[in-house]
Design a protein around this motif. Structure first.
Motif, short mmCIF file in Angstrom:
data_model
loop_
_atom_site.label_atom_id
_atom_site.label_comp_id
_atom_site.label_asym_id
_atom_site.label_seq_id
_atom_site.Cartn_x
_atom_site.Cartn_y
_atom_site.Cartn_z
N ALA A 70 0.67 -1.16 0.09
CA ALA A 70 -0.02 0.18 -0.06
C ALA A 70 0.91 1.13 0.01
N VAL A 71 1.89 1.18 0.79
CA VAL A 71 2.89 2.42 1.00
C VAL A 71 3.43 2.57 -0.22
N GLY A 72 4.02 1.46 -0.85
CA GLY A 72 4.77 1.79 -2.19
C GLY A 72 3.89 2.24 -3.28
N SER A 73 2.78 1.72 -3.31
CA SER A 73 1.75 2.17 -4.50
C SER A 73 1.14 3.81 -4.18
N ALA A 74 1.10 4.04 -2.90
CA ALA A 74 0.43 5.29 -2.65
C ALA A 74 1.62 6.25 -2.76
N LEU A 75 2.85 6.01 -2.61
CA LEU A 75 4.04 7.01 -2.39
C LEU A 75 5.35 6.28 -3.22
N PRO A 76 5.32 6.13 -4.27
CA PRO A 76 6.44 5.33 -5.07
C PRO A 76 7.72 6.05 -4.98
N GLY A 77 7.76 7.44 -4.67
CA GLY A 77 9.18 8.02 -4.71
C GLY A 77 9.58 8.28 -3.39
N ARG A 85 8.92 -9.30 8.15
CA ARG A 85 8.46 -10.35 9.27
C ARG A 85 6.99 -9.89 9.66
N PHE A 86 7.20 -8.45 9.96
CA PHE A 86 5.85 -8.04 10.50
C PHE A 86 4.98 -7.31 9.43
N ARG A 87 5.49 -7.25 8.42
CA ARG A 87 4.54 -6.46 7.19
C ARG A 87 4.34 -5.13 7.41
N THR A 88 5.35 -4.28 7.89
CA THR A 88 5.14 -2.88 8.14
C THR A 88 6.01 -1.94 7.33
N ALA A 89 5.62 -0.86 7.14
CA ALA A 89 6.41 0.08 6.32
C ALA A 89 6.48 1.56 7.26
N SER A 90 7.54 2.14 7.33
CA SER A 90 7.44 3.42 7.86
C SER A 90 8.20 4.54 6.89
N ILE A 91 7.66 5.64 6.73
CA ILE A 91 7.98 6.66 5.99
C ILE A 91 7.94 7.95 6.82
N THR A 92 8.75 8.72 6.31
CA THR A 92 8.95 10.30 6.85
C THR A 92 8.35 11.28 6.10
N VAL A 93 7.33 12.03 6.34
CA VAL A 93 7.07 13.01 5.37
C VAL A 93 7.15 14.37 6.32
#
Length: 430
Positions: A70-77, A85-93
């Motif tokens: 979901a994160v990769g599709s929403a914010l590819p850049g 292992r936990f299927r999590t993604a963290s970003i900083t905006v």
């Protein structure tokens, strides 16, 4: 106390209004990307702090789909930190961290083990969390709604920390330290049953790896009221269960909140305070148990080693250069912790002046300038710089001219010494 206001529409509007435009846009994109495959929710501390009317720093989102996708599709850049292992993604905006997690169930093979994770729905995800106050979700996709299967809203209103099941601390004993951290930060109290379960579960701390325990202590030390949490952890026996040398009391809370100097490295300083009463052997064993980072371990070792110089710091006639020579051997965090806890007024004053003034005193002349003035390259240059620093500290030199005069005399003493020690040549008089 009454439960917080819980209008889903108002809470969702409040959440979005608090976000900066860039963060609000990123959250909207994540909702749009994930919602076709399942619900999207604000969860955990984000909802808890909304209910309390507190400011929140990070945004926690749970999706009933695959979070990294979901994160990769929403914010590819945008660069994301993914934990497969936990299927999590963290970003900083725009300076705000957004943590996106796949809703899941967790099972523990044994106490202290990392959980086995299986994707699941939001209700199951909330029920596997640590405390009821963190087990409330606000739906961001579709119509606003609040999901509260464990009574977290009522506990938040009652300012109560409550675990969700009796084996919670056994499954993951790091929750013991988290309970004290949340209670101190939010000014909550552990409910009676949770407190009893915690007391019965201290032995499960033994099963937790050092890195995980260190991280929990680091998080506590980073809190503005971390001292209060550590006092509670000490009183409950949780700190001592890690190692008996780990202790805490009100004086250390005051020292943690008011370090001297103010810019001392926080985590090494905090661990030095934690082990300030330990022998060097115990300090090293405790540092190994916690798998302390290099600077943290050095501070702990340093404050233990400073016991051997305590008497030297209690001499009112001590020269600044002597104090600097004594304390330069130790990490600044160790010296700061010793100064904060020192009961002897002379020793405390000397350590504070070292930290605030003396350690930053340096000569004006550089090593290459000393060589130009006749000091041989090599160890004598370092000796010359040490001489200049001592002269600055003790008031023998106040400017470049004073330093040059000292170095010229030093150079002459070296030449005279070399001349006096030069071999005598015997000539044939026949």
């Amino acid at each position: 106390m009454t439960a917080p206001a819980t209008s889903p529409t108002r809470l969702r509007r409040d959440l979005l209004d608090r976000l900066s435009p860039a963060v609000r846009d990123a959250v909207g994109r994540i909702v749009a990307a994930a919602s076709p495959r399942g619900g999207v929710y604000a969860v955990g501390g984000t909802v808890r702090d909304l209910l309390l009317g507190r400011e929140f720093v990070d945004v926690d989102i749970a999706v009933e789909s695959d979070a990294p996708t979901a994160v990769g599709s929403a914010l590819p850049g945008v660069k994301a930190t993914v934990h497969a292992r936990f299927r999590t993604a963290s970003i900083t905006v725009a300076g705000t961290r957004i943590d996106v997690a796949t809703t899941r169930s967790e099972t523990y093979a044994r106490p202290g083990a990392l959980p086995r994770v299986v994707p699941s729905d939001i209700d199951t995800d909330l029920r596997r969390r640590d405390f009821s106050m963190n087990a409330v979700a606000l739906r961001l996709s579709g119509d606003p709604a609040i999901i509260d299967p464990t009574g977290g809203i009522d506990d938040t209103g009652a300012r109560t920390v409550r675990v969700l099941h009796d084996a919670s601390f056994q499954d993951d004993a790091t929750r013991i330290f988290r309970a004290f951290r949340y209670a101190a930060r939010l000014n909550f109290l552990l409910d009676t049953h949770t407190e009893a379960l915690l007391a019965q579960s201290l032995s499960y701390i033994d099963a937790i790896g050092g890195e995980r325990l260190r991280r929990e202590i680091e998080l506590i030390l980073s809190e503005s009221c971390g001292g209060v949490a550590l006092e509670a952890a000490h009183t409950a026996g949780a700190l001592g269960r890690i190692h008996p040398a780990l202790t805490w009391e009100e004086a250390r809370s005051s020292a943690l909140a008011n370090p001297v100097p103010a810019r001392v490295p926080l985590l090494p300083y905090g661990f030095a305070l934690l082990l300030s009463g330990a022998s060097q052997d115990d300090a090293r064993v405790a540092a190994g148990r916690l798998k302390l980072k290099r600077d943290e371990a050095a501070a702990v070792d340093g404050i233990a080693a400073m016991r051997d110089i305590a008497r030297s710091l209690r001499r009112p006639e001590a020269k600044p250069s002597g104090v600097v020579l004594l304390l330069d051997r130790f990490p600044v965090a160790a010296v700061a912790a010793r100064a904060a806890l020192e009961v002897d007024p002379i020793a405390r004053e000397l350590a504070v002046r070292y930290l605030a003034e003396w350690r930053s005193v340096k000569p004006v002349l550089r090593g290459d300038e000393l060589i130009e003035m006749g000091i041989p390259a090599g160890p004598q240059v370092q000796r010359g710089l040490q001489l200049l620093r001592a002269a600055r500290l003790d008031g023998w030199a106040s400017d470049r001219d004073d330093e040059r005069a000292l170095i010229l005399r030093f150079a002459k003493s070296i030449r005279d010494s070399q001349s006096a020690n030069s071999p005598i040549e015997l000539t044939n008089l026949n």
